[in-house]
Motif scaffolding. Structure first.
Motif, PDB file in Angstrom:
ATOM      1  N   GLU A  52       0.818  -1.196  -0.017  1.00  0.00           N
ATOM      2  CA  GLU A  52      -0.122   0.115  -0.045  1.00  0.00           C
ATOM      3  C   GLU A  52       0.907   1.282  -0.008  1.00  0.00           C
ATOM      4  OE1 GLU A  52      -4.121  -1.286   2.358  1.00  0.00           O
ATOM      5  OE2 GLU A  52      -2.353  -0.538   3.533  1.00  0.00           O
ATOM      6  N   ARG A  53       2.146   1.189   0.376  1.00  0.00           N
ATOM      7  CA  ARG A  53       3.029   2.312   0.345  1.00  0.00           C
ATOM      8  C   ARG A  53       3.272   2.707  -0.843  1.00  0.00           C
ATOM      9  NH1 ARG A  53       7.056   0.229   4.532  1.00  0.00           N
ATOM     10  NH2 ARG A  53       5.877  -0.530   5.966  1.00  0.00           N
ATOM     11  N   LYS A  55       3.430   4.155  -4.661  1.00  0.00           N
ATOM     12  CA  LYS A  55       2.675   5.375  -5.085  1.00  0.00           C
ATOM     13  C   LYS A  55       2.595   5.189  -6.601  1.00  0.00           C
ATOM     14  CE  LYS A  55       1.553   6.842  -1.019  1.00  0.00           C
ATOM     15  NZ  LYS A  55       0.414   6.323  -0.309  1.00  0.00           N
ATOM     16  N   GLU A  56       3.835   4.880  -7.159  1.00  0.00           N
ATOM     17  CA  GLU A  56       4.065   4.871  -8.636  1.00  0.00           C
ATOM     18  C   GLU A  56       4.707   3.611  -9.069  1.00  0.00           C
ATOM     19  OE1 GLU A  56       4.316   9.787  -9.564  1.00  0.00           O
ATOM     20  OE2 GLU A  56       5.814   8.559  -9.972  1.00  0.00           O
ATOM     21  N   ASN A  75      -2.821   1.467  -4.130  1.00  0.00           N
ATOM     22  CA  ASN A  75      -2.717   2.964  -3.971  1.00  0.00           C
ATOM     23  C   ASN A  75      -1.567   3.572  -5.041  1.00  0.00           C
ATOM     24  OD1 ASN A  75      -4.531   3.095  -1.822  1.00  0.00           O
ATOM     25  ND2 ASN A  75      -2.773   2.659  -0.431  1.00  0.00           N
ATOM     26  N   ALA A  76      -1.204   2.646  -6.045  1.00  0.00           N
ATOM     27  CA  ALA A  76      -0.301   3.062  -6.991  1.00  0.00           C
ATOM     28  C   ALA A  76      -0.801   3.625  -8.438  1.00  0.00           C
ATOM     29  CB  ALA A  76       0.875   2.125  -7.189  1.00  0.00           C
TER      30      ALA A  76
END
Length: 230
Positions: A52-53, A55-56, A75-76
């Motif tokens: 989940e950390r 981002k891209e 979450n990316a």
């Protein structure tokens, strides 16, 4: 993060998937498959709080990776690597170059090189080349105007509008590249969020190829994986 594929042995379409931490410059996983389900199965072994950390995730335009990212990294956003987008445009330009039958020495190098990086002598050769074909001149100027969008300091939304306008203008010249760009427009524009590229991954891939050459290829995947991770 970045995800890409490499072959286990030169000349074979026997691909493995490699996953790299761009910020740390580390190879984090090597997966003995190029299929979505297998890639997802292996990556989901990592705890959800870690995934989940992310981002891209920077990728090329292979159709399967976005589905993997959506499933594994909730979450990316998908970022299409700039190099691969320009490669699609340059490939189309090179086809037009061949069709134009230009005989000037080193014409491919000059046409595909970034215009801003051409020397005075190369610019003279460029003009000599473009004088021989109006279609090639149009294609070259469109290539440079597309590259300029990447160099501009506009907002993500404004760049997207510029790319869409460029596609409308270039449609008759860059048919194949237009289809590719249109199919990946969101991921292409996500590059402008923080200019994330797969440059680190390219370095990792080059080291991987060197390891393969020294070992004359790997038959056993586990040995290959351990060597790369080491």
């Amino acid at each position: 993060m970045s995800i890409d594929e490499i072959s286990k042995r030169k000349g074979h379409k026997d691909f493995v998937t490699v996953v790299c931490d761009i910020e740390q410059g580390n190879l984090v996983e090597v997966i003995d498959s190029h299929k979505q389900d297998k890639i997802i199965e292996v990556l989901e072994q990592q705890p959800l709080e870690i995934r989940e950390r992310v981002k891209e995730v920077s990728i090329d335009m292979w159709g399967g990776f976005p589905k993997v990212i959506e499933k594994v990294f909730p979450n990316a956003v998908v970022v299409i690597d700039r190099f691969h987008v320009m490669k699609a445009v340059n490939s189309n330009l090179n086809t037009i170059r061949k069709q134009s039958g230009i005989k000037v020495k080193n014409n491919k190098f000059i046409l595909l090189k970034n215009g801003i990086d051409l020397s005075a002598e190369e610019n003279e050769k460029l003009e000599l080349i473009l004088k021989q074909s109006d279609r090639l001149r149009t294609a070259y100027e469109l290539k440079e105007s597309f590259r300029a969008i990447y160099e501009s300091e506009l907002t993500v939304e404004d760049r997207k509008k510029k790319i869409e306008l460029w596609m409308d203008k270039a449609r008759k010249v860059y048919c194949k590249a237009i289809t590719t760009i249109s199919n990946h427009i969101e991921g292409i524009c996500n590059y402008f969020l923080s200019r994330t590229t797969s440059g680190v991954m390219e370095g990792v891939n080059n080291k991987s190829k060197l390891i393969k050459r020294r070992a004359y290829g790997f038959v056993n995947f586990d040995n290959f994986r351990m060597r790369l991770l080491a």
